[in-house]
Design an enzyme around this catalytic site. Structure first.
Site, PDB file in Angstrom:
ATOM      1  N   TYR A   1      -9.464   1.442  -6.177  1.00 51.34           N
ATOM      2  CA  TYR A   1      -9.572   0.754  -7.459  1.00 51.34           C
ATOM      3  C   TYR A   1     -10.278  -0.599  -7.323  1.00 51.34           C
ATOM      4  O   TYR A   1     -10.748  -1.148  -8.309  1.00 51.34           O
ATOM      5  CB  TYR A   1      -8.163   0.460  -8.016  1.00 51.34           C
ATOM      6  CG  TYR A   1      -7.466   1.594  -8.730  1.00 51.34           C
ATOM      7  CD1 TYR A   1      -7.898   2.912  -8.636  1.00 51.34           C
ATOM      8  CD2 TYR A   1      -6.342   1.324  -9.519  1.00 51.34           C
ATOM      9  CE1 TYR A   1      -7.224   3.938  -9.296  1.00 51.34           C
ATOM     10  CE2 TYR A   1      -5.667   2.333 -10.191  1.00 51.34           C
ATOM     11  CZ  TYR A   1      -6.105   3.644 -10.076  1.00 51.34           C
ATOM     12  OH  TYR A   1      -5.432   4.636 -10.737  1.00 51.34           O
ATOM     13  N   GLY A   2     -10.302  -1.135  -6.079  1.00 53.17           N
ATOM     14  CA  GLY A   2     -10.686  -2.529  -5.831  1.00 53.17           C
ATOM     15  C   GLY A   2     -11.920  -3.050  -6.538  1.00 53.17           C
ATOM     16  O   GLY A   2     -11.956  -4.200  -6.950  1.00 53.17           O
TER      17      GLY A   2
ATOM     18  N   GLU B   1      -8.832   3.259   5.557  1.00 53.46           N
ATOM     19  CA  GLU B   1      -8.737   4.643   5.046  1.00 53.46           C
ATOM     20  C   GLU B   1      -9.462   5.622   5.959  1.00 53.46           C
ATOM     21  O   GLU B   1      -9.161   6.805   5.970  1.00 53.46           O
ATOM     22  CB  GLU B   1      -9.291   4.708   3.619  1.00 53.46           C
ATOM     23  CG  GLU B   1      -8.442   3.863   2.681  1.00 53.46           C
ATOM     24  CD  GLU B   1      -8.121   4.517   1.368  1.00 53.46           C
ATOM     25  OE1 GLU B   1      -8.905   5.344   0.912  1.00 53.46           O
ATOM     26  OE2 GLU B   1      -7.061   4.177   0.796  1.00 53.46           O
TER      27      GLU B   1
ATOM     28  N   CYS C   1      -3.019  -7.233  -0.356  1.00 57.49           N
ATOM     29  CA  CYS C   1      -3.508  -5.867  -0.558  1.00 57.49           C
ATOM     30  C   CYS C   1      -2.620  -4.956   0.274  1.00 57.49           C
ATOM     31  O   CYS C   1      -2.276  -5.276   1.415  1.00 57.49           O
ATOM     32  CB  CYS C   1      -4.959  -5.764  -0.100  1.00 57.49           C
ATOM     33  SG  CYS C   1      -5.576  -4.068  -0.115  1.00 57.49           S
ATOM     34  N   THR C   2      -2.271  -3.824  -0.334  1.00 54.78           N
ATOM     35  CA  THR C   2      -1.330  -2.899   0.303  1.00 54.78           C
ATOM     36  C   THR C   2      -1.769  -2.438   1.694  1.00 54.78           C
ATOM     37  O   THR C   2      -0.934  -2.143   2.538  1.00 54.78           O
ATOM     38  CB  THR C   2      -1.197  -1.646  -0.580  1.00 54.78           C
ATOM     39  OG1 THR C   2      -2.517  -1.170  -0.883  1.00 54.78           O
ATOM     40  CG2 THR C   2      -0.465  -1.963  -1.854  1.00 54.78           C
ATOM     41  N   HIS C   3      -3.088  -2.350   1.905  1.00 62.51           N
ATOM     42  CA  HIS C   3      -3.599  -1.809   3.172  1.00 62.51           C
ATOM     43  C   HIS C   3      -3.553  -2.811   4.330  1.00 62.51           C
ATOM     44  O   HIS C   3      -3.479  -2.420   5.487  1.00 62.51           O
ATOM     45  CB  HIS C   3      -5.063  -1.394   3.029  1.00 62.51           C
ATOM     46  CG  HIS C   3      -5.284  -0.161   2.217  1.00 62.51           C
ATOM     47  ND1 HIS C   3      -4.823  -0.028   0.927  1.00 62.51           N
ATOM     48  CD2 HIS C   3      -5.916   0.999   2.519  1.00 62.51           C
ATOM     49  CE1 HIS C   3      -5.190   1.157   0.465  1.00 62.51           C
ATOM     50  NE2 HIS C   3      -5.853   1.801   1.413  1.00 62.51           N
TER      51      HIS C   3
ATOM     52  N   ASP D   1       0.543   3.688  -6.716  1.00 63.12           N
ATOM     53  CA  ASP D   1      -0.573   2.992  -6.054  1.00 63.12           C
ATOM     54  C   ASP D   1      -1.855   3.762  -6.332  1.00 63.12           C
ATOM     55  O   ASP D   1      -1.813   4.956  -6.657  1.00 63.12           O
ATOM     56  CB  ASP D   1      -0.348   2.881  -4.541  1.00 63.12           C
ATOM     57  CG  ASP D   1      -1.478   2.108  -3.864  1.00 63.12           C
ATOM     58  OD1 ASP D   1      -1.735   0.957  -4.278  1.00 63.12           O
ATOM     59  OD2 ASP D   1      -2.129   2.642  -2.955  1.00 63.12           O
ATOM     60  N   SER D   2      -2.980   3.079  -6.166  1.00 60.60           N
ATOM     61  CA  SER D   2      -4.273   3.749  -6.323  1.00 60.60           C
ATOM     62  C   SER D   2      -4.407   4.894  -5.309  1.00 60.60           C
ATOM     63  O   SER D   2      -5.161   5.831  -5.547  1.00 60.60           O
ATOM     64  CB  SER D   2      -5.395   2.733  -6.125  1.00 60.60           C
ATOM     65  OG  SER D   2      -5.253   2.092  -4.870  1.00 60.60           O
TER      66      SER D   2
ATOM     67  N   CYS E   1       0.539  -1.899  -6.024  1.00 57.07           N
ATOM     68  CA  CYS E   1      -0.902  -2.044  -5.815  1.00 57.07           C
ATOM     69  C   CYS E   1      -1.293  -3.399  -6.383  1.00 57.07           C
ATOM     70  O   CYS E   1      -1.016  -3.678  -7.566  1.00 57.07           O
ATOM     71  CB  CYS E   1      -1.625  -0.926  -6.567  1.00 57.07           C
ATOM     72  SG  CYS E   1      -3.420  -1.053  -6.557  1.00 57.07           S
ATOM     73  N   ASN E   2      -1.902  -4.239  -5.567  1.00 59.63           N
ATOM     74  CA  ASN E   2      -2.276  -5.573  -6.041  1.00 59.63           C
ATOM     75  C   ASN E   2      -3.324  -5.512  -7.131  1.00 59.63           C
ATOM     76  O   ASN E   2      -3.262  -6.242  -8.117  1.00 59.63           O
ATOM     77  CB  ASN E   2      -2.794  -6.408  -4.878  1.00 59.63           C
ATOM     78  CG  ASN E   2      -1.666  -6.919  -4.014  1.00 59.63           C
ATOM     79  OD1 ASN E   2      -1.084  -7.956  -4.287  1.00 59.63           O
ATOM     80  ND2 ASN E   2      -1.324  -6.178  -2.974  1.00 59.63           N
ATOM     81  N   THR E   3      -4.306  -4.622  -6.953  1.00 61.80           N
ATOM     82  CA  THR E   3      -5.404  -4.552  -7.921  1.00 61.80           C
ATOM     83  C   THR E   3      -4.863  -4.127  -9.291  1.00 61.80           C
ATOM     84  O   THR E   3      -5.207  -4.722 -10.317  1.00 61.80           O
ATOM     85  CB  THR E   3      -6.479  -3.565  -7.419  1.00 61.80           C
ATOM     86  OG1 THR E   3      -6.810  -3.907  -6.069  1.00 61.80           O
ATOM     87  CG2 THR E   3      -7.722  -3.629  -8.264  1.00 61.80           C
TER      88      THR E   3
HETATM   89  N1  DGL Z   1      -3.906  -0.662  -3.331  1.00 60.93           N
HETATM   90  C1  DGL Z   1      -5.026  -1.572  -3.485  1.00 60.93           C
HETATM   91  C2  DGL Z   1      -4.514  -3.020  -3.537  1.00 60.93           C
HETATM   92  O1  DGL Z   1      -3.413  -3.339  -3.114  1.00 60.93           O
HETATM   93  C3  DGL Z   1      -6.045  -1.413  -2.396  1.00 60.93           C
HETATM   94  C4  DGL Z   1      -6.813  -0.118  -2.464  1.00 60.93           C
HETATM   95  C5  DGL Z   1      -7.743  -0.014  -3.642  1.00 60.93           C
HETATM   96  O2  DGL Z   1      -8.698  -0.812  -3.774  1.00 60.93           O
HETATM   97  O3  DGL Z   1      -7.523   0.888  -4.444  1.00 60.93           O
HETATM   98  O4  DGL Z   1      -5.225  -3.879  -4.000  1.00 60.93           O
END
Ligand code: DGL
Length: 276
Positions: free
Chosen positions: A43-44, A159, A193-195, A11-12, A74-76
């Protein structure tokens, strides 16, 4: 042959720990190496090229640790880097290694969550602008209308551990309103998104009745379980001692502290210098 290899989880940063939590619940016997690229997260909002470059470096690091299978939790990264890695890198440089993402398994089951055939998808700008969910869902369910909403303030709120405080309410309402204004027919919202699962209590409290929230962790874990059952050539390489190792490109103490928001067990991480 001694089977000691691990499943890599990338993940990012911290967010992938929500997905990893579900994977570890459903598949507790395997060995895992989690890597969070905290030094370069979030990363978004990064460009396609940057996300691809960063993701590839982290995936290659996980391969070097002996992971034959890496999950982009990580979705991004799944939206912007997965396809290129699968099509342009693995067959030539790493035949026999596999990288899977979170978008396809989610798209595969999304049809079972909607009666109105109208789904809301909430994610980072990167995920939304990539239109990956639109494409994947339309490919599998042409009848489903997908309405997207980016939520750029949600990751920083979480975060900074502000998601439980009153200040977060404003941004929860703002993005939910922006999404629902686009269609009165939405009856399921995918938290892409993971968060975002950490915001479920606030989102659920604000959401009109009859709209279902869909988090990805269990979906991705269930899909991985099936994948391993169907791919003995990968599964047979994996160690089953239930070991978990955590690495971060950022500060390890910081990672351990933040990880407790996202993961139910104590996390002790090691810093890795990716030398970029
Ligand atoms: N892990 C990212 C996602 O699922 C969210 C955090 C990021 O933007 O890095 O998109």
């Amino acid at each position: 042959m001694i089977n000691k290899k691990s499943i890599g989880i990338f993940d990012s940063g911290y967010g992938g720990l929500t997905v990893f939590g579900s994977i570890a619940d459903q598949l507790p016997d395997y060995n895992y190496i989690y890597f969070g690229d905290n030094a370069r997260a979030p990363y978004g909002d990064h460009s396609y090229e940057t996300i691809y470059q960063y993701t590839l470096e982290c995936v290659e690091w996980l391969f070097a640790q002996g992971c034959p299978l890496v999950i982009l939790a990580c979705n991004t990264a799944s939206a912007k880097a997965l396809r290129t890695i699968q099509q342009k890198v693995l067959p030539f440089k790493y035949p026999g290694y596999r990288v899977l993402g979170v978008i396809r398994p989610t798209a595969e089951v999304i049809g079972s969550y909607t009666v109105s055939d109208t789904i809301g998808v909430m994610g980072t700008r990167g995920t939304v602008n990539s239109e990956s969910y639109l494409l994947e869902i339309h490919h599998l369910y042409p009848e489903i209308k997908v309405i997207q909403q980016s939520c750029p303030m949600w990751v920083p709120l979480i975060e900074n551990n502000e998601h439980v405080n009153e200040g977060a309410d404003y941004f929860v309402r703002k993005y939910i309103d922006n999404l629902l204004e686009q269609s009165p027919d939405i009856d399921a919202i995918l938290l892409a998104c993971t968060h975002y699962p950490l915001l479920i209590p606030k989102i659920a409290a604000y959401l009109p009745e009859g709209i279902q929230l869909v988090a990805q962790g269990e979906i991705v874990a269930g899909s991985l379980k099936k994948y391993l059952a169907n791919h003995p050539e990968i599964e047979s390489q994996l160690g089953k001692e239930g070991k978990m190792q955590f690495y971060t490109s950022g500060d390890d103490q910081d990672f351990n502290k933040h990880a407790s928001i996202f993961f139910p067990k104590e996390v002790v991480s090691t810093h890795v210098d990716l030398k970029v």
